[in-house]
Design a protein around this motif. Structure first.
Motif, PDB file in Angstrom:
ATOM      1  N   UNK A   1      -5.658 -33.101 -21.448  1.00  0.00           N
ATOM      2  CA  UNK A   1      -5.895 -33.917 -22.513  1.00  0.00           C
ATOM      3  C   UNK A   1      -5.905 -35.460 -21.698  1.00  0.00           C
ATOM      4  N   UNK A   2      -5.672 -35.741 -20.713  1.00  0.00           N
ATOM      5  CA  UNK A   2      -5.825 -37.004 -20.338  1.00  0.00           C
ATOM      6  C   UNK A   2      -7.607 -37.329 -19.786  1.00  0.00           C
ATOM      7  N   UNK A   3      -8.260 -36.179 -19.337  1.00  0.00           N
ATOM      8  CA  UNK A   3      -9.602 -36.246 -19.479  1.00  0.00           C
ATOM      9  C   UNK A   3     -10.276 -36.623 -20.777  1.00  0.00           C
ATOM     10  N   UNK A   4      -9.629 -36.505 -21.611  1.00  0.00           N
ATOM     11  CA  UNK A   4     -10.270 -36.976 -23.198  1.00  0.00           C
ATOM     12  C   UNK A   4      -9.701 -38.210 -23.729  1.00  0.00           C
ATOM     13  N   UNK A   5      -8.894 -38.948 -23.140  1.00  0.00           N
ATOM     14  CA  UNK A   5      -8.151 -40.060 -23.444  1.00  0.00           C
ATOM     15  C   UNK A   5      -8.856 -41.392 -22.818  1.00  0.00           C
ATOM     16  N   UNK A   6      -9.176 -42.227 -23.502  1.00  0.00           N
ATOM     17  CA  UNK A   6      -9.980 -43.467 -23.236  1.00  0.00           C
ATOM     18  C   UNK A   6      -8.923 -44.318 -22.057  1.00  0.00           C
ATOM     19  N   UNK A   7      -9.639 -44.748 -20.952  1.00  0.00           N
ATOM     20  CA  UNK A   7      -9.259 -45.378 -19.845  1.00  0.00           C
ATOM     21  C   UNK A   7      -8.560 -46.680 -20.323  1.00  0.00           C
ATOM     22  N   UNK A   8      -7.411 -47.067 -19.614  1.00  0.00           N
ATOM     23  CA  UNK A   8      -6.580 -46.474 -18.960  1.00  0.00           C
ATOM     24  C   UNK A   8      -5.795 -45.405 -19.670  1.00  0.00           C
ATOM     25  N   UNK A   9      -5.677 -44.210 -19.143  1.00  0.00           N
ATOM     26  CA  UNK A   9      -5.252 -43.160 -19.973  1.00  0.00           C
ATOM     27  C   UNK A   9      -3.882 -42.591 -19.297  1.00  0.00           C
ATOM     28  N   UNK A  10      -2.744 -42.507 -20.170  1.00  0.00           N
ATOM     29  CA  UNK A  10      -1.376 -42.028 -19.663  1.00  0.00           C
ATOM     30  C   UNK A  10      -0.884 -40.960 -20.812  1.00  0.00           C
TER      31      UNK A  10
ATOM     32  N   UNK B   1      -4.475 -52.473 -18.287  1.00  0.00           N
ATOM     33  CA  UNK B   1      -3.522 -52.139 -16.987  1.00  0.00           C
ATOM     34  C   UNK B   1      -2.842 -50.646 -17.410  1.00  0.00           C
ATOM     35  N   UNK B   2      -2.649 -50.049 -16.184  1.00  0.00           N
ATOM     36  CA  UNK B   2      -2.028 -48.673 -16.591  1.00  0.00           C
ATOM     37  C   UNK B   2      -0.501 -48.788 -16.801  1.00  0.00           C
ATOM     38  N   UNK B   3       0.189 -49.882 -16.393  1.00  0.00           N
ATOM     39  CA  UNK B   3       1.483 -49.675 -16.641  1.00  0.00           C
ATOM     40  C   UNK B   3       1.627 -50.024 -18.166  1.00  0.00           C
ATOM     41  N   UNK B   4       0.607 -50.919 -18.620  1.00  0.00           N
ATOM     42  CA  UNK B   4       0.904 -50.788 -20.236  1.00  0.00           C
ATOM     43  C   UNK B   4       0.662 -49.877 -20.919  1.00  0.00           C
TER      44      UNK B   4
ATOM     45  N   UNK C   1      -2.273 -44.355  -9.540  1.00  0.00           N
ATOM     46  CA  UNK C   1      -1.422 -45.638  -9.970  1.00  0.00           C
ATOM     47  C   UNK C   1      -1.566 -46.504  -8.749  1.00  0.00           C
ATOM     48  N   UNK C   2      -2.085 -47.862  -9.113  1.00  0.00           N
ATOM     49  CA  UNK C   2      -2.469 -48.703  -8.354  1.00  0.00           C
ATOM     50  C   UNK C   2      -1.104 -49.315  -7.548  1.00  0.00           C
ATOM     51  N   UNK C   3      -0.018 -49.397  -8.402  1.00  0.00           N
ATOM     52  CA  UNK C   3       1.340 -49.756  -8.069  1.00  0.00           C
ATOM     53  C   UNK C   3       2.272 -48.942  -8.387  1.00  0.00           C
ATOM     54  N   UNK C   4       3.415 -49.098  -7.996  1.00  0.00           N
ATOM     55  CA  UNK C   4       4.678 -48.232  -8.452  1.00  0.00           C
ATOM     56  C   UNK C   4       5.277 -48.509  -9.631  1.00  0.00           C
ATOM     57  N   UNK C   5       4.846 -49.621 -10.468  1.00  0.00           N
ATOM     58  CA  UNK C   5       5.406 -50.032 -11.356  1.00  0.00           C
ATOM     59  C   UNK C   5       5.329 -48.951 -12.585  1.00  0.00           C
ATOM     60  N   UNK C   6       4.001 -48.394 -12.755  1.00  0.00           N
ATOM     61  CA  UNK C   6       3.666 -47.502 -13.569  1.00  0.00           C
ATOM     62  C   UNK C   6       4.546 -46.345 -13.727  1.00  0.00           C
ATOM     63  N   UNK C   7       4.783 -46.012 -12.397  1.00  0.00           N
ATOM     64  CA  UNK C   7       5.573 -44.629 -12.012  1.00  0.00           C
ATOM     65  C   UNK C   7       6.997 -44.746 -12.514  1.00  0.00           C
TER      66      UNK C   7
END
Length: 529
Positions: A416-425, A442-445, A479-485
């Protein structure tokens, strides 16, 4: 250059002989002399028409397996001569060149030969030479000559002659000439792109892109933008090759979103069970598998019922009556599926604004194709994202290894993530998306938005815990930082799948271990901008 030009003599030389006899009969009935070549001449003659062979006017027989037949001054002089130029007229009289007022040519079926898997030599043999040369000559001299390259223009030609007493207007000839040049351009594009592929040249010095008009659209993304839909002639199952059974014409946004939906649902092999994808603004707002199609639809719809309103629904198996009944419970723009039962179509027939498309198959998401995007002054061309991973491609990087159930959901989320606009979660639980975050800076957003939407949906469903509790998370890039995780863990996620490759991977892995999460890395990124 004159407005009305008489049509006294025509050269007909076609590969596709659809409508040839009827056209020849109609022209002959209007007093037009007929010239032809090879198989076209035989077809016309067998129908009882008086036809003169091109070989009779050139003085040369067709030779070299038909490679040489029309490349001759008696033909090209008749097409290119300016009727109002004294020198041209004198040259025609001196050399006995007769004017050709109409050229009807369609080309060797090169594109069809490639599509059918023809070998190199067979494809080369199906490259037309004389046809494009004549077409370009006639189109250049459209001040006096009409050139027809498409069967669908035969009726228009006859109507034009009837409206003008056996003559054609300049505006009509100009339109035919534009179509003719577009046809030879598309033909050359097909040949050059095929040859680049055959030679393994991924970045040829010159790249041509072509298409055939399928539909003039009401407008583009917005009402002030003009738009049209072109097809590339490939047989890839999808919106371009689908049959529309009901509803008004597709809009620009409908086509774009339907393509996104069908390409996504095709990631799920129908042999592994039903799957449903719901798309809004080219992003999935719900994707799920189920033991039946209706169960898959219900699970996908439960991810984000608000966004699903007015969305596009794609199925990987035939639409059945129960699923059709369920879908009609809310307003839906388009449903696309490999097929539909008669009962399902009857149910949809009560919703006149609902478009139903069937494709008779799914696209192969693992092979072929290019994507082309225009930028100021140029084109960006790349292979389609055909990247796939399996269990053997996953690298466990945390102290805790994922369970089998988590692994299954991870692979689902990754598709599914392959078909979601970046940044995708993408949050997934039990084979269904429960939260999607798309297109954030931002990925965390994206992680927070997806979790918040899942929490809102839980409240709608009257649940005490968020849908993300016990879920897995897919990230289209590292994940560029631990915040998203950490945000994903706070939402209740227990495992993560991501490409890895960040300079801070060790810190992110450490955070996962501290939180007791399982994490795998794929080594493959799926940006979609």
């Amino acid at each position: 250059m004159t407005d009305l030009a008489p049509l006294r003599r025509a050269l007909l030389s076609v590969s596709d002989k659809t409508g040839l006899i009827e056209l020849g009969q109609a022209l002959a009935a209007r007093g037009v002399d007929l010239l032809s070549t090879g198989g076209s001449a035989k077809t016309l003659r067998d129908a009882g028409l008086d036809v003169r062979d091109v070989a009779d006017i050139t003085g040369f027989p067709e030779m070299m397996d038909g490679r040489v037949k029309t490349l001759h001054p008696m033909v090209h002089g008749g097409l290119l001569a300016l009727r109002d130029n004294e020198d041209h007229v004198a040259a025609m009289e001196q050399h006995g060149i007769g004017a050709i007022d109409l050229l009807v040519v369609n080309l060797y079926p090169f594109e069809d030969t490639v599509a059918k898997g023809g070998d190199y030599d067979t494809c080369i043999e199906n490259i037309d030479i004389g046809g494009p040369a004549m077409i370009r000559a006639a189109a250049k001299n459209h001040g006096f000559v009409s050139v027809v390259v498409d069967v669908e223009d035969y009726d228009g030609l006859l109507a034009e002659l009837d409206a003008n007493g056996g003559q054609t207007s300049l505006a009509f000839r100009q339109k035919l000439a534009q179509t003719a040049y577009a046809r030879t351009g598309a033909y050359d594009a097909a040949v050059s792109n095929w040859m680049a592929g055959a030679l393994g040249d991924v970045a040829p010095r010159r790249r041509a892109v072509a298409g055939t008009l399928a539909q003039t659209l009401r407008y583009g993304e917005n009402p002030h933008q003009q738009a049209a839909f072109y097809v590339d002639g490939s047989d890839r199952a999808g919106v371009a090759t689908a049959q529309q059974h009901q509803g008004k014409e597709l809009s620009y946004n409908n086509i774009n979103d339907t393509d996104a939906a069908f390409e996504l649902v095709a990631e799920f092999d129908p042999a592994d069970g039903p799957a449903c994808a719901i798309i809004k603004h080219a992003n999935p707002c719900g994707v799920a598998r189920g033991s039946s199609m209706v169960e898959a639809y219900r699970a996908a719809f439960q991810c984000d019922q608000t966004s699903a309103f007015g969305g596009i629904i794609a199925l990987n198996q035939e639409l059945d009556a129960q699923t059709a009944e369920e879908i009609t419970g809310i307003f839906t723009e388009v449903v696309i599926a490999p097929g539909a039962t008669a009962e399902a179509m009857s149910i949809f027939g009560k919703k006149k604004n609902l478009r139903l498309l069937t494709t008779n198959g799914l696209p192969d998401v693992k092979t072929g194709g290019m994507t082309v995007r225009q930028v100021a002054g140029g084109l960006l061309v790349q292979d389609k994202d055909n990247g796939h991973i399996g269990l053997d491609d996953l690298k466990v990087v945390t102290e805790r290894a994922p369970t089998d159930a988590e692994l299954a959901d991870m692979l689902f989320a990754w598709k599914v993530a392959k078909h979601v606009k970046s940044n995708a979660i993408v949050y997934v639980k039990n084979g269904a998306t429960v939260g999607v975050g798309a297109g954030q800076m931002s990925r965390v957003d994206s992680t927070r938005i997806a979790a918040r939407k899942a929490q809102d949906m839980a409240e709608v469903l009257g649940l005490d815990t968020p849908l993300t509790q016990g879920s897995v998370v897919a990230s289209d890039a590292f994940f560029p930082f631990r915040d998203g995780l950490i945000t994903a863990a706070e939402a209740g996620a227990t495992a993560l799948i991501q490409p890895g490759g960040s300079m801070r991977d060790d810190d992110v892995i450490a955070a996962a271990n501290e939180l007791g999460l399982a994490m795998v890395m794929t080594g493959m990124r799926h940006f979609r901008h």
